[in-house]
Design a protein around this motif. Sequence first.
Motif: not given
Length: 364
Positions: A1-25
Amino acid sequence: MESDYAIIGGGVVGLSVAWGLLKRGLSVTVLDGDDGSFRASRGNFGLVWVQSKGMNQPRYARWSQQSAGAWAEYASELADATGRDIGLRQEGGYDLHFSEEELQDTVAKYEELKRKLGGDYPYEVLGSNALRREEPNIGPSVVGAILHHQDGHANPLRLLHALAQDVRTLGGTVLTGKHVTDVDRKDLFRITCSDGTEIRSRKTVLSAGLGAIELGPLMGFRAPVRPQRGQVLITEKMPKIMNRPSLIARQVDEGGIQIGATNEEVGLDNTVTPAGLSRLAEEAVRAYPILARANLVRSWGALRILSPDGLPIYQESPEMPDAFLVTCHSGITLSAAHARFLPDWLEKTSAAPDLEVFGEARFS
């Protein structure tokens, strides 16, 4: 599986960053731990808090203010997308004081910070009479309070659920039960998990909280974080007895009173103790005597993630370019900043916030 970003950690910090990156496509894969992981996101106090932060580093005060200012629109967007009310209330919050000397000492420190911030630090001091007009259930032992108008609180579990839901809706992948054992890089990052799962990505963000102690050095970070236990009490649901939250207690959107929290250096021990809970109950009743009649229904202990100076750490690895460490103990307060502003820093755009003071060089 390949993606622009891998976020290690799925708490509020990691998910907040992931959400912001996804909003940018951008494409994002989040690797979350198992049920045995220490999870600050499920045990915190839920404050969106500005006052007292950055007393020795005004940039942290400003960063907290920026995040608090972005929270209303952020919560509204999450609610519209998921149907989950995050329970945000930003009508100010109290730092309660039991002695005039301590109150005046804190006010002097706030005035100094306000000067450093160019006057942008909206607070007022409430004497005992003014405070009781605002909060009739405050006890006689409280001599006054500092009311900071940028403070508030939210429902942290609803925030966590909303982020996890919308990250998936936006096309992100969230893999749970994953224990990352290795991170290396050639053309792409390769993140390996104990169950054999491998993820490849263009960039990697380490936001695993206390997991950074183990993984950070593998990725070229110092990651000097430590655990600090906070114990918390919850009462039965009660009629409205508090108009604003304080650092001692807050009435959650569901009606219960959350009391907390302790600050204990006990390593990786997240259990509750009679002594710790007793201290919390005693202080809460001293501040709000009405709580002496409340039934307690739940308690828990959770581990904060603290750096040596208590400030966040935002660092790109000197050994693995495009690997970033993102860690803090104010994951709820800074959630909006991590979603709205941190993606510019990760992508190194012209709008990137200046986070140099939060780098690891300060620990040299």
